[in-house]
Design a protein around this motif. Structure first.
Motif, mmCIF file in Angstrom:
data_model
loop_
_atom_site.group_PDB
_atom_site.id
_atom_site.type_symbol
_atom_site.label_atom_id
_atom_site.label_comp_id
_atom_site.label_asym_id
_atom_site.label_seq_id
_atom_site.Cartn_x
_atom_site.Cartn_y
_atom_site.Cartn_z
ATOM 1 N N ARG A 1 -29.363 145.504 -80.307
ATOM 2 C CA ARG A 1 -28.540 146.555 -79.703
ATOM 3 C C ARG A 1 -29.291 147.267 -78.585
ATOM 4 O O ARG A 1 -28.735 147.553 -77.511
ATOM 5 N N ASN B 1 -29.569 144.938 -75.603
ATOM 6 C CA ASN B 1 -28.280 144.872 -74.926
ATOM 7 C C ASN B 1 -28.012 146.128 -74.113
ATOM 8 O O ASN B 1 -27.466 146.063 -73.005
ATOM 9 N N SER B 2 -28.400 147.271 -74.684
ATOM 10 C CA SER B 2 -28.214 148.529 -73.963
ATOM 11 C C SER B 2 -29.038 148.547 -72.688
ATOM 12 O O SER B 2 -28.567 148.972 -71.630
ATOM 13 N N GLU C 1 -27.427 146.131 -70.225
ATOM 14 C CA GLU C 1 -26.217 146.705 -69.640
ATOM 15 C C GLU C 1 -26.573 147.736 -68.572
ATOM 16 O O GLU C 1 -25.959 147.771 -67.497
ATOM 17 N N GLN C 2 -27.554 148.570 -68.890
ATOM 18 C CA GLN C 2 -27.983 149.560 -67.906
ATOM 19 C C GLN C 2 -28.577 148.893 -66.683
ATOM 20 O O GLN C 2 -28.344 149.295 -65.543
ATOM 21 N N LEU D 1 -27.882 145.823 -65.574
ATOM 22 C CA LEU D 1 -26.812 145.186 -64.813
ATOM 23 C C LEU D 1 -26.021 146.213 -64.010
ATOM 24 O O LEU D 1 -25.601 145.947 -62.875
ATOM 25 N N THR D 2 -25.828 147.392 -64.599
ATOM 26 C CA THR D 2 -25.132 148.449 -63.872
ATOM 27 C C THR D 2 -25.897 148.856 -62.627
ATOM 28 O O THR D 2 -25.329 149.015 -61.537
ATOM 29 N N GLU E 1 -25.743 146.065 -60.054
ATOM 30 C CA GLU E 1 -24.456 146.074 -59.356
ATOM 31 C C GLU E 1 -24.420 147.176 -58.302
ATOM 32 O O GLU E 1 -23.969 146.959 -57.167
ATOM 33 N N HIS F 1 -29.724 155.356 -72.118
ATOM 34 C CA HIS F 1 -29.194 154.078 -72.588
ATOM 35 C C HIS F 1 -30.192 153.309 -73.449
ATOM 36 O O HIS F 1 -29.808 152.679 -74.433
ATOM 37 N N THR G 1 -37.363 148.214 -67.222
ATOM 38 C CA THR G 1 -36.755 147.152 -68.032
ATOM 39 C C THR G 1 -37.810 146.289 -68.699
ATOM 40 O O THR G 1 -37.724 145.965 -69.889
#
Length: 597
Positions: free
Chosen positions: A163, A166-167, A170-171, A173-174, A177, A267, A300
């Motif tokens: 988890r 993944n968090s 996700e952060q 990837l945000t 982007e 996150h 990261t």
């Protein structure tokens, strides 16, 4: 200890309360039947207090210490109580459960036999009233239930790690982007500027040349109408380009990086401390993007690979550079190898004449440092340009292209070196675009005299040919860059900004030719200088290392070697990377240690 308790999960509290309930029950029962004890009551109560606290404290340090303490203290207490009260063997069921729940890795190989077989045999030996078919199945069942609870704990921990990862992803990837959109917006705006903007400039210039060919009043009116229409279209294009600028680009660097650190902390559920040191100075979009990416990748990696729980981010605003440091308390590695993310970070920094270094050691975490030379982009900044070329068409074309930039201003032009020297004193330009082959006085002579008289003027050479020998000569004469006239207009504008702020730039193809020739000339040096060969140092880098050991500063070295300050800094950065050091002091120490000086 309190910090450890704050990190407890639900299963830690379950085992704590089980221990508390059983130990409290034993204490109450001991007080009730204190008259039947062979030891003083206070001694047995003290023993039970140690049974409750010591294994629990050991568990905070290491599960191996816990297993030994649990077996000795709780197992010994159960044997003692069972010798007087046969039913007291039931008190060992709870520690059997806890031993199984807290065992790990290979400890099951010895904890299971001792818990299920050895200690029950000792209990039976001191209390022969216990049936073997009662104690072994019950203790074994307690151990099996504890092992099942252990599997539940492992599964919960793995899910938490997944988890958390993944968090983080996700952060990440945000952020990717967001940054990708910014970069694409920036690229699109530049492409539109280079195509539509220059097209409109060419149309306007072409229409202006038709004025003298239009004799009638009606023709003049049509021409004026076309000019107004073209100027209006160009104004609209510039307005669109201005609107494409994202609000994030206007934020100060400290605010952007602090916001990234806070979002990551939220996150990823890790402690990220951000601090800015020194007086903040404005930085360009490329610098901001590079530092943003560097911090993003470092955060990261710290969580994904280093499993860090505490990260310190330090942003240093220094006189000559901007330095970002990311220190984590993760696992660290002995032999660091750059991955794709770190390699990309280094390439980004290298484009700005900066560098990224990584220091990691097992058990001490990882330190990532990103250094970018200070290159200020101010909204009020105007770069005064002077164009020197013997072809009028090239001079006018350069002038048209460059004056389309907000911060660039062409203050004068000259057709040869002699005329350039006369006008420079009057116009005081910041940067000179110099041609090589010109009548009366060529670019090499003009550059050398210009640098001798006005050392602060930056000189950027624009040539038609890839002549490595002339490139070496003019760079030694003090030029700050060497480009080919075939360069794209956008790259030319970016190079002018870079050179104006202290950087040095050589055309890539020409640089590769110079590098190949230099490697051929240095083959003999590799045969006679094994220490230099081991570190991969070139003659120039060794020469700069010698001067650094004498206490010389970059500007003094540049003047002695007839190089620009930026070129010397590039050599020094490459030298530090090859030696595996971070600054000039460490480089000199290593050079002395390895016999390079």
């Amino acid at each position: 200890m309190l910090d450890i308790v704050k990190q407890w999960a639900w299963y830690d509290w379950v085992m704590f309360f089980l221990r508390l309930i059983v130990c409290f029950s034993l204490t109450v029962t001991t007080v009730k039947f204190g008259d039947y004890l062979t030891l003083p009551l206070w001694m047995v109560i003290l023993w039970e207090t140690l049974v409750f606290s010591v294994p629990w404290i050991c568990l905070m340090l290491s599960y191996r210490y816990y297993l030994i303490a649990e077996m000795l203290l709780f197992g010994g207490l159960s044997i003692y109580l069972t010798s007087m009260f046969p039913e007291a063997y039931l008190s060992f069921l709870m520690p059997a459960f806890l031993i199984a729940a807290n065992s790990a890795e290979k400890s099951f190989r010895w904890s299971a036999p001792i818990t299920i077989v050895f200690i029950p045999l000792l209990i039976m030996f001191f209390s022969r009233a216990i049936d073997v078919f009662e104690i072994f199945p019950q203790v074994g069942l307690a151990y099996v239930i504890g092992f099942a609870f252990h599997l539940l704990i492992v599964n919960h921990r793995q899910n938490e790690i997944i988890r958390k990862q993944n968090s983080v992803l996700e952060q990440y990837l945000t952020q990717i982007e967001r940054v990708t959109l910014l970069e694409e917006r920036d690229r699109l705006s530049k492409d539109l500027h280079d195509t539509m903007g220059h097209s409109y400039v060419s149309i306007i210039m072409g229409l202006e040349t038709l004025r003298q060919d239009v004799a009638s009043q009606e023709g003049s009116q049509k021409l004026e109408s076309l000019l107004q229409h073209a100027r209006k279209g160009m104004k609209e294009v510039r307005g669109y380009l201005h609107q494409m600028g994202a609000p994030q680009e206007t934020l100060p660097l400290v605010h952007s990086l602090r916001q990234l650190a806070e979002e990551f902390q939220t996150h990823a559920k890790v402690n990220v401390r951000f601090r800015a040191i020194g007086e903040e100075h404005p930085v360009g979009k490329q610098v901001k993007m590079t530092l943003f990416r560097c911090l993003q990748e470092s955060l990261t990696n710290a969580v994904r690979h280093g499993h860090a729980t505490d990260i310190v981010v330090s942003l240093h605003f220094e006189q000559q550079q901007t330095r970002l440091e990311v220190q984590d308390n993760g696992h660290g590695v002995d032999n660091w190898e750059d991955g794709f993310g770190i390699t990309t970070m280094k390439e980004r920094a290298a484009l700005l004449q900066g560098r990224v270094s990584v220091y990691s050691e097992r058990g001490e975490g990882t330190l990532v440092t990103c250094l970018v030379p200070r290159m200020v982009e101010s909204a009020d900044e105007i770069i005064r340009l002077f164009i020197v070329d013997d072809h009028s068409f090239i001079r006018e074309s350069l002038r048209t292209i460059l004056e389309g930039q907000r911060e660039l201003q062409v203050v004068g032009m000259a057709e040869d070196g002699a005329q350039a020297l006369k006008l420079c004193e009057e116009l005081e330009p910041d940067l000179v675009l110099m041609d090589l082959e010109m009548p009366n006085m060529d670019g090499i002579t003009a550059t050398k005299r210009m640098k001798e008289k006005w050392p602060d003027i930056r000189v950027l050479v624009l040539s038609t040919f890839q002549d490595t020998e002339k490139a070496k000569v003019i760079m030694r004469s003090g030029a700050d860059g060497y480009l080919l006239k075939s360069i794209e207009s956008r790259e030319l504008v970016e190079t002018i900004r870079l050179v104006y702020r202290g950087g040095t730039m050589i055309a890539q193809d020409l640089f590769h030719k110079m590098l190949d020739a230099q490697q051929v000339n240095e083959q003999d040096d590799f045969l006679v200088a094994p220490k230099i060969r081991e570190n991969g140092l070139t003659k120039r880098e060794l020469e700069i290392l010698q001067m650094l050991s004498q206490g010389m500063r970059y500007k003094m070295i540049a003047s002695k070697l007839y190089l620009s300050d930026g070129t010397v800094r590039n050599y020094a950065s490459t030298l530090y990377d090859k030696l595996g050091v971070r600054n000039r002091d460490e480089a000199v120490q290593k050079g002395q240690k390895e016999g390079l000086l």
